[in-house]
Write a protein that holds these residues in place. Structure first.
Motif, PDB file in Angstrom:
ATOM      1  N   HIS A   1       0.880  -1.252   0.203  1.00  0.00           N
ATOM      2  CA  HIS A   1      -0.247   0.177   0.172  1.00  0.00           C
ATOM      3  C   HIS A   1       0.637   1.687  -0.309  1.00  0.00           C
ATOM      4  CE1 HIS A   1      -2.750  -3.148   1.681  1.00  0.00           C
ATOM      5  NE2 HIS A   1      -3.646  -2.777   1.329  1.00  0.00           N
TER       6      HIS A   1
ATOM      7  N   CYS B   1      -2.554   3.560   0.621  1.00  0.00           N
ATOM      8  CA  CYS B   1      -3.785   3.009  -0.306  1.00  0.00           C
ATOM      9  C   CYS B   1      -3.154   2.414  -1.235  1.00  0.00           C
ATOM     10  CB  CYS B   1      -4.437   4.450  -1.424  1.00  0.00           C
ATOM     11  SG  CYS B   1      -5.855   3.473  -2.520  1.00  0.00           S
ATOM     12  N   SER B   2      -3.231   0.645  -1.482  1.00  0.00           N
ATOM     13  CA  SER B   2      -2.881   0.410  -2.458  1.00  0.00           C
ATOM     14  C   SER B   2      -2.865   0.471  -4.350  1.00  0.00           C
ATOM     15  CB  SER B   2      -3.451  -1.141  -2.362  1.00  0.00           C
ATOM     16  OG  SER B   2      -4.530  -1.036  -3.195  1.00  0.00           O
TER      17      SER B   2
ATOM     18  N   CYS C   1      -9.388   6.209  -0.027  1.00  0.00           N
ATOM     19  CA  CYS C   1      -9.063   5.464  -1.218  1.00  0.00           C
ATOM     20  C   CYS C   1      -9.417   4.790  -1.954  1.00  0.00           C
ATOM     21  CB  CYS C   1      -7.777   4.341  -0.539  1.00  0.00           C
ATOM     22  SG  CYS C   1      -7.136   3.276  -0.933  1.00  0.00           S
TER      23      CYS C   1
ATOM     24  N   TRP D   1      -7.025   0.119   1.396  1.00  0.00           N
ATOM     25  CA  TRP D   1      -6.188   0.627   2.346  1.00  0.00           C
ATOM     26  C   TRP D   1      -5.546   0.110   3.856  1.00  0.00           C
ATOM     27  CZ3 TRP D   1      -7.779   1.178   7.161  1.00  0.00           C
ATOM     28  CH2 TRP D   1      -9.398   0.947   7.226  1.00  0.00           C
TER      29      TRP D   1
END
Length: 690
Positions: free
Chosen positions: A97, A108-109, A134, A139
């Motif tokens: 992330h 966040c990824s 996100c 997340w």
């Protein structure tokens, strides 16, 4: 996304840290710390700068690489750093992330926001430090807030390469967004041009090439320049000129001159700018030149030829200049000149025809190429052909000379034509002689001699110059000069004559001379010492001059001189003066008696062959009445004795010679008398006579 103050006193935030700065008009940045929260005073604060209407957010300490804090003020060491060292608060997001949001509390990824409601922080845009959503709710919580993006590391360098074709100087703005941070770098692209001109030259001659770099002085003023040949060998520095920066033209040039180029060649000029080489190749094109000069008789038509072969494309024009005003090309006209173009034996030729070449002149043929102009000089050489003939006295050798003057080219052949006969040096002889002088000082002459000339003739001289024959006519004028000599008695007048016949032109003068004395008929008056000259008018190819001597006293030789503009002749005439004397002028003799008379001739160069007597005009015949005895003395004296055997009456007796002469011979008066008729004769004398 980033937070930035709009006006002085606005808060800016970095994680839990918040700060407010005042904008300084003098420094054009927010540099005065107004208030700090959550540790800014300890050095972990945010510096906000406004440069060229853009804001820059930098996390700094009291003495970082790009800024430092002194009390409540933040100072920047560089206006626009390309690489910024960042010290984030907290740790980085995990690699699964990597993108931080919610002011560093979550990671966040993906790099995008979630679309949620009417919130600009959840509008699906690129996720940022202050985003609140996100994408896909993918997340994870930050292990220690605030976090930073996974790939935002302290002292990490970011780069971006922009490739584009630039036609003018350009300013490039590079912007890098890293989490809540945005970094910008300004780069100037200095565009320059390089150009080079090749050269067209004649094989074996020199060539000169020029290369130019034009652009910003900052870029090219100190650029290096190197020339190399096709094989990669460096051109000798002595042949290379490296110009300085020219501010007025915004350029720098370099030229290279090659003394001798035998074949087509490639040369390279390399400009080194900011450690990078920028080469430009230039081609030297060698051609074969053809020039055809001319040598002609002055006033003749002729032509000059100028051309080339083995050239690549790029020839654009040809023109001439010379005796005419300005320069002429094939599309222009000039009185007396004609231009034409042709192809022959792979040559491209331009011919300039000259209607009448009156004098030597050097013309210039110009060939224009895309790279340069070649100018070649070509000469129209004119010469004069003249003849000089001499009057020839009948029966003597006639000579006539043919002259070539002013020729740059030596005549290759001479030939003569006389009365349908042709003579050259190879067939001279039998009364014909041909003599050719050495060619020097742009001239040569050829002389023809013909022996025993008795009649006038027309002679043609033909000479070959530069492969072309030229001829000139002249005449052999045969003249005859005759003089008349005189034999005269001492003291008698003598007239000598000199006659010229057969002359086609009137003599310039006919006069007489003896020693240093000259007698001319300029006034037809008596000269000193009793001389007079009479000259007739020239008519029917004849003229006569007479020298009148009033009283000849000595044997003399006079010379008659006949002058012409080309030559002169002399002929002698003589005056032979002799004395003829008798023993008496008057003689008295008694009739019936004998009388003897003596006659003497002396001082005569012409020796008399015979002497004779006359009595009363009748020739004396030796016999019963007369007897004659001739006595020859030595030298120029001859004597004759006449005896009249019986004197009968008065008589006139004259002594003569076989020589024709001018003047009268004095007569001897014979006075015959009888005894009775002479009472005055005394008896004693009579007795003696008896």
């Amino acid at each position: 996304m980033k937070t930035k103050p709009e006006t002085s006193g606005d808060w800016c935030s970095y994680g839990d840290v918040r700060a407010r700065f005042e904008f300084d008009d003098d420094t054009n940045q927010f540099d005065t710390l107004v208030e700090a929260q959550n540790g800014c005073a300890a050095g972990n604060c945010i510096a906000i700068a406004k440069i060229d209407a853009k804001y820059y957010t930098i996390a700094t300490s009291h003495d970082s690489k790009y800024a430092y804090v002194d009390g409540d003020a933040v100072y920047f060491k560089e206006t626009c750093p390309a690489v910024l060292s960042i010290t984030p608060s907290g740790i980085k997001c995990p690699s699964s992330h990597p993108f931080v949001y919610t002011n560093g509390r979550y990671c966040c990824s993906t790099s995008k926001e979630k679309v949620y409601g009417d919130n600009t922080l959840c509008d699906g845009g690129t996720i940022g430090f202050d985003s609140t959503c996100c994408e896909n709710d993918a997340w994870t919580a930050c292990s220690k807030s605030p976090c930073s993006d996974f790939d935002v590391l302290s002292s990490q360098t970011f780069s971006s390469v922009l490739e584009a074709t630039m036609t003018e100087d350009t300013r490039v703005d590079c912007q890098i967004d890293i989490g809540v941070f945005q970094f910008e770098a300004l780069a100037s692209v200095d565009v320059f041009d390089i150009a080079g001109s090749g050269f067209v030259t004649v094989g074996g001659e020199s060539a000169s090439m020029t290369a130019t770099i034009a652009g910003s002085a900052l870029t090219i003023e100190n650029s290096d320049i190197a020339w190399t040949e096709a094989e990669g060998d460096a051109v000798k520095e002595a042949k290379v000129f490296k110009g300085e920066w020219n501010a007025s033209t915004g350029s720098r040039s370099s030229s290279s001159t090659i003394d001798i180029i035998e074949a087509d060649s490639t040369y390279t000029c390399t400009f080194t700018v900011n450690d990078r080489d920028w080469p430009i190749e230039m081609q030297v094109d060698t051609i074969v030149r053809k020039l055809v000069p001319t040598t002609v008789l002055a006033g003749s038509a002729t032509s000059l030829v100028c051309g080339y072969k083995d050239a690549t494309d790029g020839h654009s024009a040809v023109w001439w200049n010379g005796t005419f005003s300005g320069m002429l090309s094939k599309t222009e006209t000039q009185s007396g000149y004609t231009f034409a173009e042709s192809e022959a034996d792979s040559y491209t030729l331009t011919t300039m025809a000259i209607e009448a070449a009156t004098e030597d002149h050097l013309y210039t043929c110009h060939h224009k190429w895309e790279t340069n102009i070649l100018s070649w000089e070509i000469k129209a050489d004119t010469f004069l052909l003249s003849t000089s003939s001499f009057k020839t006295e009948k029966g003597t050798t006639a000579s006539i000379t043919c002259f070539v003057t002013g020729s740059d080219v030596e005549p290759s052949a001479w030939k003569w034509s006389v009365a349908s006969k042709t003579y050259t040096a190879s067939n001279s002889g039998d009364g014909v002689k041909i003599t050719t002088s050495t060619y020097e000082s742009e001239g040569q002459n050829n002389m023809l001699e013909l022996s025993n000339q008795n009649t006038d003739s027309t002679v043609t001289c033909e000479v070959t110059v530069d492969g072309n024959p030229y001829s000139k006519n002249n005449n052999i004028d045969v003249i005859e000069i005759t003089t008349t000599s005189r034999t005269v008695l001492d003291g008698a007048a003598a007239t000598l004559s000199c006659q010229v016949t057969g002359s086609l032109t009137e003599p310039t003068d006919i006069y007489w001379f003896r020693g240093v004395a000259t007698y001319k008929a300029s006034t037809n008056t008596a000269h000193a010492a009793g001389y007079t000259v009479n000259k007739s008018n020239f008519a029917s190819e004849t003229q006569v001059s007479e020298l009148v001597i009033a009283a000849a006293s000595d044997d003399m030789t006079y010379t008659c001189k006949v002058e012409y503009s080309t030559n002169s002749f002399t002929k002698e005439a003589t005056v032979d003066v002799y004395q003829l004397a008798t023993s008496e002028v008057t003689k008295e003799v008694m009739t019936g008696k004998a009388a003897t008379f003596t006659c003497t001739v002396s001082q005569s160069r012409t020796k008399p062959q015979k002497m004779s007597w006359t009595v009363d005009g009748k020739a004396v015949v030796v016999g019963a009445e007369y007897s004659v005895t001739e006595v020859i003395y030595s030298g120029e004296t001859m004597q004759s004795i006449l005896t009249v055997k019986i004197v009968a009456a008065d008589s006139s007796i004259v002594c003569k010679t076989n020589i024709e002469f001018e003047g009268e011979t004095p007569a001897i008066a014979l006075d015959a008398y009888e005894m009775a008729s002479n009472p005055q004769c005394p008896s004693t004398l009579l007795t003696l006579l008896l």
